[in-house]
Design a protein around this motif. Structure first.
Motif, short mmCIF file in Angstrom:
data_model
loop_
_atom_site.label_atom_id
_atom_site.label_comp_id
_atom_site.label_asym_id
_atom_site.label_seq_id
_atom_site.Cartn_x
_atom_site.Cartn_y
_atom_site.Cartn_z
N ALA A 53 0.84 -1.19 0.00
CA ALA A 53 0.00 0.00 0.00
C ALA A 53 0.87 1.24 0.00
O ALA A 53 1.97 1.26 0.58
N PRO A 54 0.43 2.32 -0.61
CA PRO A 54 1.16 3.58 -0.50
C PRO A 54 1.14 4.06 0.95
O PRO A 54 0.23 3.72 1.72
N ALA A 55 2.15 4.82 1.33
CA ALA A 55 2.22 5.35 2.69
C ALA A 55 0.94 6.12 3.02
O ALA A 55 0.39 6.83 2.17
N GLU A 56 0.47 5.98 4.24
CA GLU A 56 -0.72 6.65 4.78
C GLU A 56 -2.04 6.04 4.29
O GLU A 56 -3.11 6.46 4.73
N TRP A 57 -1.98 5.06 3.40
CA TRP A 57 -3.19 4.42 2.89
C TRP A 57 -3.26 2.98 3.37
O TRP A 57 -2.24 2.34 3.59
#
Length: 466
Positions: A53-57
């Motif tokens: 997952a992308p960071a913060e997601w």
């Protein structure tokens, strides 16, 4: 959940384009090139060091994990696909803090797709308003889109946080990529100015002439247009075949070209009162006649016509030719369509109009909108169901039953209830009222329809149905 809560949750916004059929991007949602406060963290989907997952997601997957999409960060965005699993689902979500109740928020998301057959079905951007960790509506609201912009698709909308909201969950959803792929590029969620409401005064007429003539009928119906003008209405719906009803004439006797003498008389009344008019007439074109309804603009000009598609026996026996098209018309307040009488028996026409952006359907109708009797659903119930099924306002003007203004939830906002004259309601076409559990219906229909399965509707039945 109270009705007031649901309406508050559903308040929305600024019509950025028709629900379907958008073909141009309408520009940024902010007044200048410097966007205000951005609430999304990692809006460009930069990769995380320890997760796909992308960071913060966070990644969401279905309960049945064998139906999961593949989700991973890429150098140029967030890629989602599902090779070999056409009906896979999945996506990413992020909780947003700092939401202020009754504040308007502009949302804009951009993606690229490859081999996605139905973007409306496959791509969704959803906002779920929260109070703490509790959702204020189980389905949230879908962001308007996608809008085609060159080689990109864009979602763009303005939503208003409901009373009590202090957070929001923002979700990018993929449903059934069917061999295609999505690359999410960027998303923004930021405070903005609330849009103005789109208030419209919509009217209908109940008037059934008797022992009359075509000329007297035009006088009577022009009088109703004058009455609507005094009420300050924006648009008025008259009945079907207004130069024939209550006379001894047949369709061929009153048929005339359009534009012609009748549209000239009605247009003058529309012009002097500054309102739009829908009126049923009988049209002659060379050696054919049609049951036609015209749309006249505020200056009395012919703005459109609809030729009745579905003809009952009483009409085709007279030699009337059916129409073949389902046009929608852009006005200065919104997008409308027209149906005529027997059309209301066939739900396909309403669905076509709604899918092509109609917000209000006007219905010159001989009969009927009678209430139910002996437990049998009659015209009033069916008209209400057609409005609810398609998330539209439906405005019949009838000779049998009640002329009404019906809202997208099937509520009767105005009705003559046995009286003669003009009956009207003021509505806000920007309002998005949610159905319990389901959400705002007009936003859901394009993604949940299954047109590839509707082929049997396009051919004759294999054998008699009775």
């Amino acid at each position: 959940m109270s009705k007031q809560d649901c309406r508050s949750i559903a308040r929305a916004c600024f019509l950025l384009g028709a629900l379907v059929g958008w073909s141009v991007y309408l520009g940024p949602l902010w007044a200048d090139d410097t966007p205000p406060e951005q609430l999304v963290r990692n809006a460009n989907f930069t990769a995380s060091q320890d997760s796909d997952a992308p960071a913060e997601w966070s990644i969401w997957k279905p309960d049945w994990q064998q139906a999961s999409c593949a989700i991973r960060s890429a150098a140029d965005g967030l890629r989602i696909d599902a090779p070999g699993r056409p009906y896979a689902v999945g996506g990413v979500w992020q909780d947003l803090a700092g939401i202020r109740a009754e504040q308007a928020y502009a949302i804009e998301a951009v993606c690229k797709t490859q081999n996605i057959a139905s973007p409306f079905q496959t791509l969704h951007v959803r906002v779920e308003w929260m109070r703490g960790e509790k959702k204020l509506h189980p389905a949230g609201m879908l962001v308007r889109g996608p809008i085609v912009d060159g080689d990109r698709l864009k979602f763009a909308d303005v939503l208003i946080a409901p009373e009590g909201a202090d957070a929001a969950r923002l979700t990018l959803e993929t449903k059934w990529p069917r061999g295609g792929s999505i690359l999410w590029k960027h998303i923004r969620f930021a405070p903005t100015e609330p849009p103005a409401p789109r208030r419209v005064k919509i009217g209908t007429v109940y008037l059934r002439p008797r022992n009359s003539t075509p000329e007297k009928n035009l006088d009577l119906f022009c009088g109703q247009i004058d009455a609507a003008g005094k009420l300050g209405l924006d648009i008025l719906c008259l009945g079907e075949a207004i130069t024939m009803v209550g006379t001894t004439k047949k369709a061929g006797d009153v048929a005339e070209p359009i534009p012609g003498p009748a549209t000239e008389r009605l247009g003058e009344a529309a012009r002097r009162n500054g309102l739009w008019v829908v009126a049923g007439l009988t049209e002659r074109v060379d050696d054919r006649i049609y049951n036609t309804a015209v749309l006249l603009d505020r200056r009395g000009r012919l703005a459109g016509r609809y030729r009745k598609v579905h003809l009952p026996r009483e009409e085709w026996k007279q030699g009337i030719t059916p129409g073949e098209d389902y046009p929608v018309f852009k006005t200065d307040f919104g997008t409308i369509a027209i149906q005529i009488c027997y059309d209301w028996f066939f739900p396909e026409s309403h669905a076509i109009f709604a899918l092509h952006g109609a917000e209000v359907i006007f219905a010159p109708t001989w009969g009927n909108t009678l209430p139910d009797k002996d437990g049998r659903a009659d015209g009033e119930t069916i008209f209400r169901a057609r409005a609810r099924d398609n998330g539209i306002y439906l405005v019949p003007s009838v000779y049998d039953g009640s002329s009404m203004v019906i809202d997208p939830m099937g509520r009767i906002l105005a009705s003559n209830r046995g009286h003669e004259g003009v009956f009207w309601a003021e509505v806000d076409l920007n309002d998005r009222e949610c159905l319990d559990w389901v959400g705002y219906w007009r936003s859901i229909v394009p993604g949940d329809r299954m047109p590839s399965t509707y082929g049997p509707l396009l051919v004759d039945p294999p054998e008699p149905t009775f």
